[in-house]
Design a protein around this motif. Sequence first.
Motif, PDB file in Angstrom:
ATOM      1  N   SER A 107       0.844  -1.188   0.000  1.00 47.28           N
ATOM      2  CA  SER A 107       0.000   0.000   0.000  1.00 47.28           C
ATOM      3  C   SER A 107       0.879   1.238   0.000  1.00 47.28           C
ATOM      4  O   SER A 107       2.105   1.152   0.106  1.00 47.28           O
ATOM      5  CB  SER A 107      -0.912   0.009   1.236  1.00 47.28           C
ATOM      6  N   ALA A 108       0.260   2.399  -0.077  1.00 49.48           N
ATOM      7  CA  ALA A 108       1.002   3.644   0.049  1.00 49.48           C
ATOM      8  C   ALA A 108       1.408   3.848   1.498  1.00 49.48           C
ATOM      9  O   ALA A 108       0.847   3.263   2.417  1.00 49.48           O
ATOM     10  CB  ALA A 108       0.147   4.802  -0.436  1.00 49.48           C
ATOM     11  N   GLY A 109       2.423   4.702   1.701  1.00 54.05           N
ATOM     12  CA  GLY A 109       2.874   5.012   3.053  1.00 54.05           C
ATOM     13  C   GLY A 109       4.380   5.060   3.115  1.00 54.05           C
ATOM     14  O   GLY A 109       5.084   4.434   2.313  1.00 54.05           O
ATOM     15  N   THR A 110       4.910   5.766   4.107  1.00 50.42           N
ATOM     16  CA  THR A 110       6.355   5.908   4.211  1.00 50.42           C
ATOM     17  C   THR A 110       7.026   4.624   4.705  1.00 50.42           C
ATOM     18  O   THR A 110       8.171   4.347   4.333  1.00 50.42           O
ATOM     19  CB  THR A 110       6.711   7.074   5.153  1.00 50.42           C
ATOM     20  N   THR A 111       6.341   3.839   5.522  1.00 52.63           N
ATOM     21  CA  THR A 111       6.928   2.578   5.985  1.00 52.63           C
ATOM     22  C   THR A 111       6.985   1.564   4.848  1.00 52.63           C
ATOM     23  O   THR A 111       7.961   0.813   4.719  1.00 52.63           O
ATOM     24  CB  THR A 111       6.136   2.012   7.169  1.00 52.63           C
ATOM     25  N   THR A 112       5.972   1.540   4.001  1.00 58.16           N
ATOM     26  CA  THR A 112       5.992   0.605   2.874  1.00 58.16           C
ATOM     27  C   THR A 112       7.039   1.017   1.839  1.00 58.16           C
ATOM     28  O   THR A 112       7.594   0.157   1.151  1.00 58.16           O
ATOM     29  CB  THR A 112       4.607   0.502   2.215  1.00 58.16           C
ATOM     30  N   VAL A 113       7.330   2.298   1.723  1.00 53.25           N
ATOM     31  CA  VAL A 113       8.415   2.726   0.826  1.00 53.25           C
ATOM     32  C   VAL A 113       9.756   2.252   1.376  1.00 53.25           C
ATOM     33  O   VAL A 113      10.633   1.807   0.620  1.00 53.25           O
ATOM     34  CB  VAL A 113       8.406   4.254   0.638  1.00 53.25           C
ATOM     35  N   GLU A 114       9.926   2.321   2.683  1.00 52.26           N
ATOM     36  CA  GLU A 114      11.142   1.785   3.296  1.00 52.26           C
ATOM     37  C   GLU A 114      11.226   0.280   3.055  1.00 52.26           C
ATOM     38  O   GLU A 114      12.309  -0.260   2.786  1.00 52.26           O
ATOM     39  CB  GLU A 114      11.161   2.078   4.798  1.00 52.26           C
ATOM     40  N   LEU A 115      10.092  -0.409   3.109  1.00 54.71           N
ATOM     41  CA  LEU A 115      10.071  -1.840   2.802  1.00 54.71           C
ATOM     42  C   LEU A 115      10.461  -2.085   1.349  1.00 54.71           C
ATOM     43  O   LEU A 115      11.183  -3.045   1.040  1.00 54.71           O
ATOM     44  CB  LEU A 115       8.686  -2.415   3.094  1.00 54.71           C
ATOM     45  N   ALA A 116      10.003  -1.236   0.438  1.00 57.00           N
ATOM     46  CA  ALA A 116      10.379  -1.378  -0.971  1.00 57.00           C
ATOM     47  C   ALA A 116      11.899  -1.347  -1.125  1.00 57.00           C
ATOM     48  O   ALA A 116      12.468  -2.110  -1.925  1.00 57.00           O
ATOM     49  CB  ALA A 116       9.736  -0.269  -1.799  1.00 57.00           C
ATOM     50  N   ARG A 117      12.569  -0.503  -0.362  1.00 57.23           N
ATOM     51  CA  ARG A 117      14.034  -0.455  -0.417  1.00 57.23           C
ATOM     52  C   ARG A 117      14.643  -1.789   0.029  1.00 57.23           C
ATOM     53  O   ARG A 117      15.614  -2.268  -0.556  1.00 57.23           O
ATOM     54  CB  ARG A 117      14.562   0.686   0.453  1.00 57.23           C
ATOM     55  N   GLN A 118      14.064  -2.378   1.062  1.00 54.53           N
ATOM     56  CA  GLN A 118      14.559  -3.665   1.554  1.00 54.53           C
ATOM     57  C   GLN A 118      14.313  -4.787   0.544  1.00 54.53           C
ATOM     58  O   GLN A 118      15.119  -5.719   0.424  1.00 54.53           O
ATOM     59  CB  GLN A 118      13.871  -4.019   2.877  1.00 54.53           C
ATOM     60  N   LEU A 119      13.226  -4.693  -0.203  1.00 51.70           N
ATOM     61  CA  LEU A 119      12.858  -5.769  -1.122  1.00 51.70           C
ATOM     62  C   LEU A 119      13.670  -5.762  -2.408  1.00 51.70           C
ATOM     63  O   LEU A 119      13.584  -6.709  -3.200  1.00 51.70           O
ATOM     64  CB  LEU A 119      11.362  -5.673  -1.455  1.00 51.70           C
ATOM     65  N   ARG A 120      14.464  -4.738  -2.628  1.00 49.62           N
ATOM     66  CA  ARG A 120      15.322  -4.727  -3.813  1.00 49.62           C
ATOM     67  C   ARG A 120      16.302  -5.890  -3.803  1.00 49.62           C
ATOM     68  O   ARG A 120      16.824  -6.273  -4.848  1.00 49.62           O
ATOM     69  CB  ARG A 120      16.075  -3.400  -3.894  1.00 49.62           C
ATOM     70  N   HIS A 121      16.530  -6.463  -2.611  1.00 44.86           N
ATOM     71  CA  HIS A 121      17.496  -7.552  -2.483  1.00 44.86           C
ATOM     72  C   HIS A 121      16.835  -8.939  -2.528  1.00 44.86           C
ATOM     73  O   HIS A 121      17.529  -9.946  -2.412  1.00 44.86           O
ATOM     74  CB  HIS A 121      18.276  -7.396  -1.179  1.00 44.86           C
ATOM     75  N   VAL A 122      15.507  -8.986  -2.657  1.00 38.39           N
ATOM     76  CA  VAL A 122      14.795 -10.264  -2.752  1.00 38.39           C
ATOM     77  C   VAL A 122      14.439 -10.485  -4.222  1.00 38.39           C
ATOM     78  O   VAL A 122      13.687  -9.702  -4.798  1.00 38.39           O
ATOM     79  CB  VAL A 122      13.513 -10.252  -1.895  1.00 38.39           C
ATOM     80  N   PRO A 123      14.956 -11.520  -4.869  1.00 41.81           N
ATOM     81  CA  PRO A 123      14.814 -11.634  -6.329  1.00 41.81           C
ATOM     82  C   PRO A 123      13.445 -12.115  -6.800  1.00 41.81           C
ATOM     83  O   PRO A 123      12.710 -12.797  -6.083  1.00 41.81           O
ATOM     84  CB  PRO A 123      15.891 -12.668  -6.688  1.00 41.81           C
ATOM     85  N   ASP A 124      13.127 -11.728  -8.036  1.00 43.50           N
ATOM     86  CA  ASP A 124      12.018 -12.296  -8.815  1.00 43.50           C
ATOM     87  C   ASP A 124      10.644 -12.108  -8.183  1.00 43.50           C
ATOM     88  O   ASP A 124       9.783 -12.984  -8.269  1.00 43.50           O
ATOM     89  CB  ASP A 124      12.268 -13.790  -9.071  1.00 43.50           C
ATOM     90  N   LEU A 125      10.425 -10.962  -7.599  1.00 47.21           N
ATOM     91  CA  LEU A 125       9.116 -10.686  -7.012  1.00 47.21           C
ATOM     92  C   LEU A 125       8.193 -10.039  -8.034  1.00 47.21           C
ATOM     93  O   LEU A 125       8.639  -9.307  -8.920  1.00 47.21           O
ATOM     94  CB  LEU A 125       9.254  -9.740  -5.814  1.00 47.21           C
ATOM     95  N   THR A 126       6.897 -10.309  -7.886  1.00 49.83           N
ATOM     96  CA  THR A 126       5.865  -9.528  -8.561  1.00 49.83           C
ATOM     97  C   THR A 126       5.241  -8.644  -7.493  1.00 49.83           C
ATOM     98  O   THR A 126       4.711  -9.143  -6.494  1.00 49.83           O
ATOM     99  CB  THR A 126       4.799 -10.424  -9.192  1.00 49.83           C
ATOM    100  N   ILE A 127       5.322  -7.332  -7.693  1.00 52.35           N
ATOM    101  CA  ILE A 127       4.899  -6.387  -6.650  1.00 52.35           C
ATOM    102  C   ILE A 127       3.830  -5.454  -7.211  1.00 52.35           C
ATOM    103  O   ILE A 127       4.072  -4.697  -8.148  1.00 52.35           O
ATOM    104  CB  ILE A 127       6.093  -5.565  -6.136  1.00 52.35           C
ATOM    105  N   VAL A 128       2.649  -5.542  -6.620  1.00 52.94           N
ATOM    106  CA  VAL A 128       1.533  -4.659  -6.967  1.00 52.94           C
ATOM    107  C   VAL A 128       1.508  -3.527  -5.954  1.00 52.94           C
ATOM    108  O   VAL A 128       1.594  -3.763  -4.742  1.00 52.94           O
ATOM    109  CB  VAL A 128       0.192  -5.427  -6.920  1.00 52.94           C
TER     110      VAL A 128
END
Length: 271
Positions: A107-128
């Motif tokens: 979802s939107a939000g500043t914590t989820t944006v921080e999570l997006a940064r962390q997920l750059r290191h997890v391969p082959d995700l589909t992210i909506v």
Amino acid sequence: MLASQRHARIVERVAESGAVRVADLVSELAVSDMTIRRDIEQLARRGLLERVHGGAVAIGHVGMPALPPSTDEPGFLAKSALMQSAKRAIAAQAAELVDPGAAIALSAGTTTVELARQLRHVPDLTIVTNSIPAAQVLGDTAAISGHTVVLTGGTRTPSEALVGPIAVGALRTLHVDLLFLGCHGIDPRAGLTTPNLVEAETNRALIGSARSVCVVADHTKWGVIGLGTIVGLDAVDILITDAGLAARGREVLTDRIERVIIAAPRDAATD
């Protein structure tokens, strides 16, 4: 906690912010409303603070600070500056729940944006996502990480969310394994809330697309109530918050949510 310890904490809180509310002390100190009011009365008699309706203020302080209105919606940049360490810890903990190759939603939000940064290191995700900043963060490294990023479309809000019928229509056709949901406020009676009614509807569509719902929210969201309820606490499968959440809040949330995770502080250099 001994009465003397409570008194010291109340005086400390008043000194820090100029005023404190009975309701906040009840949650923080895990005692009854009557106990806190009695403590404040004793401290007032000793000249350590002034008793006012709903709480206490520092000597000479005029009135209690007003709560923000339920329609108050701070901009994304303003919220980004708040609780940064806690958000990093929550995001790092949330990233551990994501397996390579999974389909997830943010979802939107500043914590989820921080999570997006962390997920750059997890391969082959589909992210909506309906978060413009999250999509930008993930899109910058999609070629390397192998991510597929799906941005819902919709009308932009001050929190950089895409909302409304276009976003809702897109989400109704999608199905993800796990949703990470940010929110404006968490309350035992009001549930998860937001000041934006259209965003509430869009978040419900996000929840409807997910097999499991994980709320990511720092402790300052506890007791905050926005204009519109997204869902009740019973609709949440996992909550990740930080150690600042008072004991009473932990107790209430643990009773209502299957899994509550308290994220430990992380070294910013390793995030």
